[in-house]
Scaffold this motif. Structure first.
Motif, PDB file in Angstrom:
ATOM      1  N   TRP A 284       0.863  -1.189   0.000  1.00  0.00           N
ATOM      2  CA  TRP A 284       0.000   0.000   0.000  1.00  0.00           C
ATOM      3  C   TRP A 284       0.889   1.225   0.000  1.00  0.00           C
ATOM      4  O   TRP A 284       1.914   1.272   0.685  1.00  0.00           O
ATOM      5  N   ASP A 285       0.489   2.247  -0.758  1.00  0.00           N
ATOM      6  CA  ASP A 285       1.304   3.473  -0.834  1.00  0.00           C
ATOM      7  C   ASP A 285       0.948   4.494   0.244  1.00  0.00           C
ATOM      8  O   ASP A 285       1.534   5.564   0.297  1.00  0.00           O
ATOM      9  N   GLY A 286      -0.024   4.182   1.080  1.00  0.00           N
ATOM     10  CA  GLY A 286      -0.366   5.070   2.187  1.00  0.00           C
ATOM     11  C   GLY A 286      -1.336   6.181   1.841  1.00  0.00           C
ATOM     12  O   GLY A 286      -1.520   7.101   2.629  1.00  0.00           O
ATOM     13  N   THR A 287      -1.989   6.096   0.687  1.00  0.00           N
ATOM     14  CA  THR A 287      -2.940   7.140   0.298  1.00  0.00           C
ATOM     15  C   THR A 287      -4.373   6.620   0.377  1.00  0.00           C
ATOM     16  O   THR A 287      -4.623   5.419   0.245  1.00  0.00           O
ATOM     17  N   LEU A 288      -5.299   7.543   0.558  1.00  0.00           N
ATOM     18  CA  LEU A 288      -6.717   7.175   0.550  1.00  0.00           C
ATOM     19  C   LEU A 288      -7.168   6.771  -0.854  1.00  0.00           C
ATOM     20  O   LEU A 288      -8.090   5.967  -0.998  1.00  0.00           O
ATOM     21  N   ASP A 289      -6.508   7.321  -1.878  1.00  0.00           N
ATOM     22  CA  ASP A 289      -6.872   6.960  -3.252  1.00  0.00           C
ATOM     23  C   ASP A 289      -6.676   5.472  -3.516  1.00  0.00           C
ATOM     24  O   ASP A 289      -7.376   4.896  -4.346  1.00  0.00           O
ATOM     25  N   ASN A 290      -5.725   4.878  -2.838  1.00  0.00           N
ATOM     26  CA  ASN A 290      -5.421   3.455  -3.042  1.00  0.00           C
ATOM     27  C   ASN A 290      -5.770   2.618  -1.813  1.00  0.00           C
ATOM     28  O   ASN A 290      -5.107   1.627  -1.520  1.00  0.00           O
ATOM     29  N   ILE A 291      -6.820   3.005  -1.143  1.00  0.00           N
ATOM     30  CA  ILE A 291      -7.241   2.310   0.080  1.00  0.00           C
ATOM     31  C   ILE A 291      -7.565   0.833  -0.190  1.00  0.00           C
ATOM     32  O   ILE A 291      -7.432  -0.009   0.693  1.00  0.00           O
ATOM     33  N   ASP A 292      -7.954   0.535  -1.432  1.00  0.00           N
ATOM     34  CA  ASP A 292      -8.269  -0.855  -1.780  1.00  0.00           C
ATOM     35  C   ASP A 292      -7.039  -1.763  -1.699  1.00  0.00           C
ATOM     36  O   ASP A 292      -7.167  -2.988  -1.664  1.00  0.00           O
ATOM     37  N   GLN A 293      -5.844  -1.180  -1.625  1.00  0.00           N
ATOM     38  CA  GLN A 293      -4.609  -1.973  -1.499  1.00  0.00           C
ATOM     39  C   GLN A 293      -4.331  -2.407  -0.063  1.00  0.00           C
ATOM     40  O   GLN A 293      -3.484  -3.268   0.165  1.00  0.00           O
ATOM     41  N   VAL A 294      -5.022  -1.811   0.908  1.00  0.00           N
ATOM     42  CA  VAL A 294      -4.801  -2.172   2.312  1.00  0.00           C
ATOM     43  C   VAL A 294      -5.221  -3.626   2.480  1.00  0.00           C
ATOM     44  O   VAL A 294      -6.364  -3.988   2.200  1.00  0.00           O
ATOM     45  N   PRO A 295      -4.289  -4.486   2.932  1.00  0.00           N
ATOM     46  CA  PRO A 295      -4.583  -5.918   2.957  1.00  0.00           C
ATOM     47  C   PRO A 295      -5.591  -6.378   4.009  1.00  0.00           C
ATOM     48  O   PRO A 295      -6.127  -7.462   3.888  1.00  0.00           O
ATOM     49  N   PHE A 296      -5.864  -5.579   5.012  1.00  0.00           N
ATOM     50  CA  PHE A 296      -6.821  -5.954   6.054  1.00  0.00           C
ATOM     51  C   PHE A 296      -8.140  -5.246   5.814  1.00  0.00           C
ATOM     52  O   PHE A 296      -8.192  -4.001   5.819  1.00  0.00           O
ATOM     53  N   GLY A 297      -9.192  -6.005   5.631  1.00  0.00           N
ATOM     54  CA  GLY A 297     -10.517  -5.432   5.435  1.00  0.00           C
ATOM     55  C   GLY A 297     -10.926  -4.548   6.601  1.00  0.00           C
ATOM     56  O   GLY A 297     -11.532  -3.490   6.410  1.00  0.00           O
ATOM     57  N   GLU A 298     -10.603  -4.968   7.812  1.00  0.00           N
ATOM     58  CA  GLU A 298     -10.959  -4.179   8.997  1.00  0.00           C
ATOM     59  C   GLU A 298     -10.303  -2.800   8.945  1.00  0.00           C
ATOM     60  O   GLU A 298     -10.943  -1.782   9.236  1.00  0.00           O
ATOM     61  N   THR A 299      -9.042  -2.758   8.531  1.00  0.00           N
ATOM     62  CA  THR A 299      -8.326  -1.479   8.470  1.00  0.00           C
ATOM     63  C   THR A 299      -8.851  -0.613   7.328  1.00  0.00           C
ATOM     64  O   THR A 299      -8.991   0.598   7.487  1.00  0.00           O
ATOM     65  N   ARG A 300      -9.154  -1.234   6.191  1.00  0.00           N
ATOM     66  CA  ARG A 300      -9.764  -0.474   5.081  1.00  0.00           C
ATOM     67  C   ARG A 300     -11.068   0.176   5.540  1.00  0.00           C
ATOM     68  O   ARG A 300     -11.295   1.364   5.317  1.00  0.00           O
ATOM     69  N   HIS A 301     -11.917  -0.613   6.190  1.00  0.00           N
ATOM     70  CA  HIS A 301     -13.202  -0.109   6.672  1.00  0.00           C
ATOM     71  C   HIS A 301     -12.991   0.977   7.732  1.00  0.00           C
ATOM     72  O   HIS A 301     -13.703   1.984   7.753  1.00  0.00           O
ATOM     73  N   TYR A 302     -12.015   0.779   8.597  1.00  0.00           N
ATOM     74  CA  TYR A 302     -11.689   1.756   9.641  1.00  0.00           C
ATOM     75  C   TYR A 302     -11.290   3.090   9.009  1.00  0.00           C
ATOM     76  O   TYR A 302     -11.776   4.144   9.420  1.00  0.00           O
ATOM     77  N   LEU A 303     -10.422   3.042   8.011  1.00  0.00           N
ATOM     78  CA  LEU A 303     -10.006   4.264   7.313  1.00  0.00           C
ATOM     79  C   LEU A 303     -11.211   4.981   6.704  1.00  0.00           C
ATOM     80  O   LEU A 303     -11.327   6.211   6.805  1.00  0.00           O
ATOM     81  N   GLN A 304     -12.104   4.234   6.091  1.00  0.00           N
ATOM     82  CA  GLN A 304     -13.295   4.827   5.479  1.00  0.00           C
ATOM     83  C   GLN A 304     -14.197   5.459   6.532  1.00  0.00           C
ATOM     84  O   GLN A 304     -14.724   6.560   6.322  1.00  0.00           O
ATOM     85  N   ARG A 305     -14.391   4.784   7.649  1.00  0.00           N
ATOM     86  CA  ARG A 305     -15.259   5.313   8.699  1.00  0.00           C
ATOM     87  C   ARG A 305     -14.669   6.571   9.332  1.00  0.00           C
ATOM     88  O   ARG A 305     -15.388   7.540   9.584  1.00  0.00           O
ATOM     89  N   ILE A 306     -13.360   6.549   9.594  1.00  0.00           N
ATOM     90  CA  ILE A 306     -12.715   7.740  10.154  1.00  0.00           C
ATOM     91  C   ILE A 306     -12.878   8.911   9.190  1.00  0.00           C
ATOM     92  O   ILE A 306     -13.244  10.016   9.596  1.00  0.00           O
ATOM     93  N   GLN A 307     -12.629   8.683   7.915  1.00  0.00           N
ATOM     94  CA  GLN A 307     -12.765   9.756   6.916  1.00  0.00           C
ATOM     95  C   GLN A 307     -14.201  10.263   6.862  1.00  0.00           C
ATOM     96  O   GLN A 307     -14.432  11.477   6.771  1.00  0.00           O
TER      97      GLN A 307
END
Length: 179
Positions: free
Chosen positions: A145-168
């Motif tokens: 993952w490159d650490g950007t929200l644009d590429n959030i789909d690259q985050v390997p943990f579904g929980e962390t992807r969802h967490y990032l989306q909820r925080i945003q």
């Protein structure tokens, strides 16, 4: 006459729904003055801290996770102890981490620490807050993952992807209706 009354009521309701006051009732920030004061002390965005609290605990100061994270910002006892030592904060029992002032102070310091570690790259901070800095460091090192929200789909943990989306999501809402 009756139609006009309903029409007037409908217009007033629509006008009320379009106010910040209405949305602040739907999305309240509990402990707002405490969050703002401590965020200022640690030079952090209070809307981000409020979003983290909302997602982590739903503003329930007594929440304890299955993994043992405690309080509003869901601090792990070891992380809280480390942050308390660095900041010369004394507490005698991990149950004190349910105190909003203590929990928000240590949690906000930890967010500041992560911001420094990740050169102010908030998506990395948020992902690290959820899944730990070691995992995030490995994702970066391995170019997962490159650490950007644009590429959030690259985050390997579904929980962390969802967490990032909820925080945003809550960050954007809070910023829009409270700023």
């Amino acid at each position: 006459m009756r139609k006009r009354w309903w029409l007037l009521l409908l217009i007033l309701l629509i006008l009320f729904i379009n106010t910040d006051k209405f949305w602040q009732t739907i999305y309240p920030i509990q402990y707002k003055s405490l969050i703002w004061d401590i965020s200022e002390e640690f030079q952090q965005d209070p809307f981000l801290i409020a979003a983290i609290i909302k997602v982590e605990s739903q503003y329930d100061k007594r929440r304890v996770s299955k993994k043992g994270a405690i309080g509003l910002m869901q601090l792990m006892p070891a992380t809280a102890q480390w942050g308390a030592e660095i900041n010369n904060i004394t507490y005698t029992d991990i149950e004190e981490l349910a105190r909003p002032d203590l929990n928000i102070r240590i949690g906000t310091w930890y967010v500041q620490y992560l911001h420094k570690k990740y050169n102010e790259r908030t998506p990395l901070v948020v992902a690290s807050y959820n899944s730990g800095p070691t995992r995030v460091d490995n994702w970066l090192k391995d170019q997962v993952w490159d650490g950007t929200l644009d590429n959030i789909d690259q985050v390997p943990f579904g929980e962390t992807r969802h967490y990032l989306q909820r925080i945003q999501h809550f960050y954007d809402i809070y910023k829009r209706i409270y700023q």
